[in-house]
Design a protein around this motif. Structure first.
Motif, short mmCIF file in Angstrom:
data_model
loop_
_atom_site.label_atom_id
_atom_site.label_comp_id
_atom_site.label_asym_id
_atom_site.label_seq_id
_atom_site.Cartn_x
_atom_site.Cartn_y
_atom_site.Cartn_z
N GLY A 202 -26.84 -0.63 0.57
CA GLY A 202 -27.30 -0.93 1.92
C GLY A 202 -26.86 -2.30 2.41
O GLY A 202 -26.89 -2.57 3.60
N ASP A 203 -26.46 -3.20 1.47
CA ASP A 203 -25.97 -4.52 1.91
C ASP A 203 -24.70 -4.35 2.70
O ASP A 203 -23.90 -3.44 2.43
CB ASP A 203 -25.68 -5.43 0.69
N GLU A 204 -24.51 -5.29 3.64
CA GLU A 204 -23.32 -5.20 4.48
C GLU A 204 -22.27 -6.20 4.00
O GLU A 204 -22.61 -7.32 3.61
CB GLU A 204 -23.71 -5.52 5.93
N ILE A 205 -21.01 -5.77 3.98
CA ILE A 205 -19.90 -6.67 3.64
C ILE A 205 -18.94 -6.65 4.82
O ILE A 205 -18.59 -5.58 5.30
CB ILE A 205 -19.14 -6.20 2.37
N GLU A 206 -18.54 -7.85 5.26
CA GLU A 206 -17.53 -7.90 6.33
C GLU A 206 -16.17 -8.12 5.73
O GLU A 206 -16.04 -8.70 4.63
CB GLU A 206 -17.84 -9.08 7.25
N GLY A 207 -15.14 -7.69 6.44
CA GLY A 207 -13.80 -7.92 5.92
C GLY A 207 -12.74 -7.56 6.93
O GLY A 207 -13.05 -7.15 8.05
N HIS A 208 -11.50 -7.74 6.53
CA HIS A 208 -10.38 -7.35 7.39
C HIS A 208 -9.21 -6.91 6.52
O HIS A 208 -9.11 -7.23 5.35
CB HIS A 208 -9.99 -8.47 8.35
N GLY A 209 -8.32 -6.17 7.13
CA GLY A 209 -7.17 -5.65 6.41
C GLY A 209 -6.58 -4.48 7.17
O GLY A 209 -7.01 -4.20 8.30
N PRO A 210 -5.59 -3.77 6.65
CA PRO A 210 -5.06 -3.94 5.30
C PRO A 210 -3.94 -4.97 5.26
O PRO A 210 -3.33 -5.27 6.28
CB PRO A 210 -4.48 -2.55 5.02
N TYR A 211 -3.70 -5.49 4.05
CA TYR A 211 -2.61 -6.42 3.82
C TYR A 211 -1.83 -5.99 2.56
O TYR A 211 -2.30 -5.19 1.77
CB TYR A 211 -3.16 -7.83 3.58
N GLY A 212 -0.69 -6.63 2.39
CA GLY A 212 0.06 -6.47 1.14
C GLY A 212 1.22 -5.50 1.24
O GLY A 212 1.19 -4.57 2.03
N ASP A 213 2.23 -5.75 0.43
CA ASP A 213 3.37 -4.83 0.43
C ASP A 213 3.61 -4.22 -0.95
O ASP A 213 4.73 -4.01 -1.38
CB ASP A 213 4.64 -5.49 0.99
N PHE A 214 2.50 -3.94 -1.64
CA PHE A 214 2.57 -3.24 -2.93
C PHE A 214 2.27 -1.77 -2.64
O PHE A 214 1.12 -1.39 -2.45
CB PHE A 214 1.51 -3.84 -3.86
N TRP A 215 3.29 -0.98 -2.48
CA TRP A 215 3.09 0.46 -2.26
C TRP A 215 4.28 1.19 -2.83
O TRP A 215 5.33 0.61 -3.13
CB TRP A 215 2.87 0.80 -0.79
N LEU A 216 4.13 2.49 -3.00
CA LEU A 216 5.17 3.31 -3.64
C LEU A 216 6.33 3.52 -2.67
O LEU A 216 6.16 4.13 -1.61
CB LEU A 216 4.55 4.65 -4.03
N ARG A 217 7.49 2.97 -3.05
CA ARG A 217 8.67 3.14 -2.20
C ARG A 217 9.23 4.55 -2.36
O ARG A 217 9.25 5.08 -3.48
CB ARG A 217 9.76 2.16 -2.61
N PRO A 218 9.70 5.15 -1.24
CA PRO A 218 10.28 6.48 -1.35
C PRO A 218 11.52 6.45 -2.24
O PRO A 218 12.37 5.56 -2.10
CB PRO A 218 10.68 6.83 0.08
N SER A 219 11.61 7.37 -3.18
CA SER A 219 12.74 7.44 -4.11
C SER A 219 12.51 8.67 -4.98
O SER A 219 11.41 9.23 -5.00
CB SER A 219 12.76 6.19 -4.99
N SER A 220 13.55 9.08 -5.71
CA SER A 220 13.32 10.16 -6.67
C SER A 220 13.29 9.59 -8.09
O SER A 220 13.19 10.33 -9.07
CB SER A 220 14.43 11.22 -6.54
N ALA A 221 13.38 8.27 -8.22
CA ALA A 221 13.43 7.65 -9.55
C ALA A 221 12.10 7.85 -10.29
O ALA A 221 11.04 7.85 -9.66
CB ALA A 221 13.71 6.16 -9.40
N PRO A 222 12.16 7.99 -11.61
CA PRO A 222 10.91 8.04 -12.38
C PRO A 222 10.17 6.70 -12.27
O PRO A 222 10.78 5.67 -11.97
CB PRO A 222 11.37 8.31 -13.81
N ILE A 223 8.86 6.79 -12.51
CA ILE A 223 8.00 5.62 -12.28
C ILE A 223 7.41 5.12 -13.60
O ILE A 223 6.93 5.92 -14.40
CB ILE A 223 6.82 6.02 -11.36
N VAL A 224 7.46 3.80 -13.80
CA VAL A 224 6.63 3.23 -14.85
C VAL A 224 5.56 2.39 -14.14
O VAL A 224 5.88 1.47 -13.39
CB VAL A 224 7.45 2.45 -15.91
N ALA A 225 4.30 2.80 -14.33
CA ALA A 225 3.18 2.12 -13.67
C ALA A 225 2.40 1.38 -14.75
O ALA A 225 2.11 1.94 -15.81
CB ALA A 225 2.29 3.14 -12.96
N ILE A 226 2.06 0.12 -14.47
CA ILE A 226 1.39 -0.71 -15.48
C ILE A 226 0.17 -1.36 -14.85
O ILE A 226 0.29 -2.05 -13.83
CB ILE A 226 2.36 -1.79 -16.01
N ALA A 227 -1.00 -1.11 -15.44
CA ALA A 227 -2.24 -1.66 -14.88
C ALA A 227 -3.01 -2.39 -15.98
O ALA A 227 -3.04 -1.96 -17.12
CB ALA A 227 -3.10 -0.54 -14.31
#
Ligand SMILES: Cc1cc2nc3c(=O)[nH]c(=O)nc-3n(C[C@H](O)[C@H](O)[C@H](O)COP(=O)(O)OP(=O)(O)OC[C@H]3O[C@@H](n4cnc5c(N)ncnc54)[C@H](O)[C@@H]3O)c2cc1C
Ligand code: FES
Length: 359
Positions: A202-227
């Motif tokens: 129920g608490d309220e959080i204010e914010g703004h966005g979206p930002y950032g350029d970390f997204w999946l680029r179009p391609s057919s290449a296989p992906i290595v994702a690391i988190a």
């Protein structure tokens, strides 16, 4: 002409952002980035501590005071051309900077608030925070929002905020009304101490966005994702979005954690793997798991296992990394030595204020 833009004291200046033509009020205590964000200009940025280079812009006129050394982040060419970091520069005079905001923001930035609708403990120090938004939002999986720290007036008219990556896929067509984040507790941290110790449904959080350029680029290449740790948030959002779009690229997903109690979202990853339309390999790696725990998976750190687990065609992959800066730096070195071009390696470092000194 700018000098006549408004009546002002000696510490007040005019900030012009070309080529958008935005003309803003600012002062000698506020960074160019903060002034822009406070006045609803979607200036590109990421870490806010001078470590990522996302806020770089060209100083066309005027003088600024720079709070950190930018030579670690900007190239020699950029330094020669007069680039500065907006998050580290405060104006000493009226200034004009150049940054192509329109070309770098895929969705309109909105300022809104959300009500906390879920606070789920994912591990001993990671919470899944779900918020129902007042105004629906659009974002690309991988991007982040800036959430305000409550009661954080900095004394210069600005409020402190922190970046958090969206942990869910935004869907295909309509804007989303609910967003989620995976947030790790940083002891002594202003936002996460509040979140872990005081926040409630129920608490309220204010914010703004979206930002950032970390997204999946179009391609057919296989992906290595690391988190690593809460860095799973944008990575899982990106992969879930790719699954919704029926993308058919092989994926190897590494998830680095200290011990079994730090692993989370395993059933969500299993579901993702089962529904993935090509090969999906999930590789959890634990760095601090007790020897006698019965863990049969990999131990140590992700860079040690990258090449063997991805296989001899690693150089054909595109890489997406998110999490703590040391993990990202170590993995990027291995990926680069394995032949993955830096233009095919995308990453989001979860830098915080403790990185200011080292940025
Ligand atoms: C693009 C991006 C996306 C992110 N996404 C996520 C996410 O999805 N999930 C997530 O958990 N985190 C994420 N982060 C990190 C997040 O933004 C915060 O930095 C983190 O949660 C700490 O915030 P805090 O207010 O609790 O701590 P802060 O108050 O910022 O403090 C952080 C640490 O710095 C120390 N510190 C405070 N002030 C100073 C100072 N002046 N000098 C030196 N040290 C100081 C504190 O003691 C603490 O240890 C992301 C960061 C970036 C850049
Ligand atoms: S936002 Fe300025 S360097 Fe990262």
């Amino acid at each position: 002409m700018l000098a006549r833009f408004f009546q002002r004291s000696r510490s007040e200046h005019v900030l012009e952002i070309a080529p958008s033509g935005a003309i803003l009020k600012t002062n000698t205590k506020t960074t160019i980035l903060q002034a822009a964000l406070d006045q609803a200009v979607a200036f590109p940025h990421n870490c806010r501590v001078g470590g990522c280079g996302s806020c770089k812009c060209k100083l066309l006129s005027g003088r600024v005071r720079e709070m950190t050394d930018k030579s670690y982040v900007l190239s020699t060419d950029e330094l020669k051309q007069g680039y500065i970091l907006a998050c580290q520069s405060v104006p000493l005079t009226d200034v004009t900077v150049e940054v192509d905001i329109a070309a770098r923001s895929a969705h309109p930035v909105i300022h809104t608030s959300g009500v906390i609708t879920a606070l789920d403990k994912m591990t001993h120090d990671i919470l899944r925070v779900q918020c129902r938004l007042k105004d629906p939002a659009r974002y690309t999986a991988g991007q982040f929002a800036e959430l305000y720290v409550s009661n954080s007036d900095t004394g210069t008219g600005g409020r402190q905020s922190r970046n958090y990556s969206f942990a869910g896929a935004p869907g295909i067509d309509s804007p989303v009304g609910t967003v989620e984040f995976f947030i790790r507790h940083v002891p002594g941290g202003a936002f996460t101490d509040w979140l872990f110790k005081s926040a409630k449904l129920g608490d309220e959080i204010e914010g703004h966005g979206p930002y950032g350029d970390f997204w999946l680029r179009p391609s057919s290449a296989p992906i290595v994702a690391i988190a690593g740790g809460s860095g799973l948030a944008p990575v899982i959002a990106m992969l879930e979005q790719a699954r919704a779009e029926r993308i058919t690229r092989d994926v190897t997903l590494f998830f680095g954690a200290r011990s079994q109690r730090d692993l989370y979202c395993l059933s969500r990853i299993e579901k993702l793997a089962n529904q993935w339309m090509a090969r999906f390999q999930f590789v959890p790696v634990l760095s601090d798991e007790p020897e006698n725990s019965g863990w049969t998976g990999l131990r140590g750190f992700i860079p040690q296992h990258l090449v063997r687990m991805v296989g001899p065609r690693i150089g054909e992959h595109h890489a997406y990394l998110c999490g703590p800066p040391p993990m990202i730096d170590a993995c990027r070195m291995v990926l680069s030595e394995s032949g993955i071009a830096s233009s095919n390696t995308h990453f989001d470092k979860f830098l915080d204020r403790s990185h200011v000194a080292t940025a």
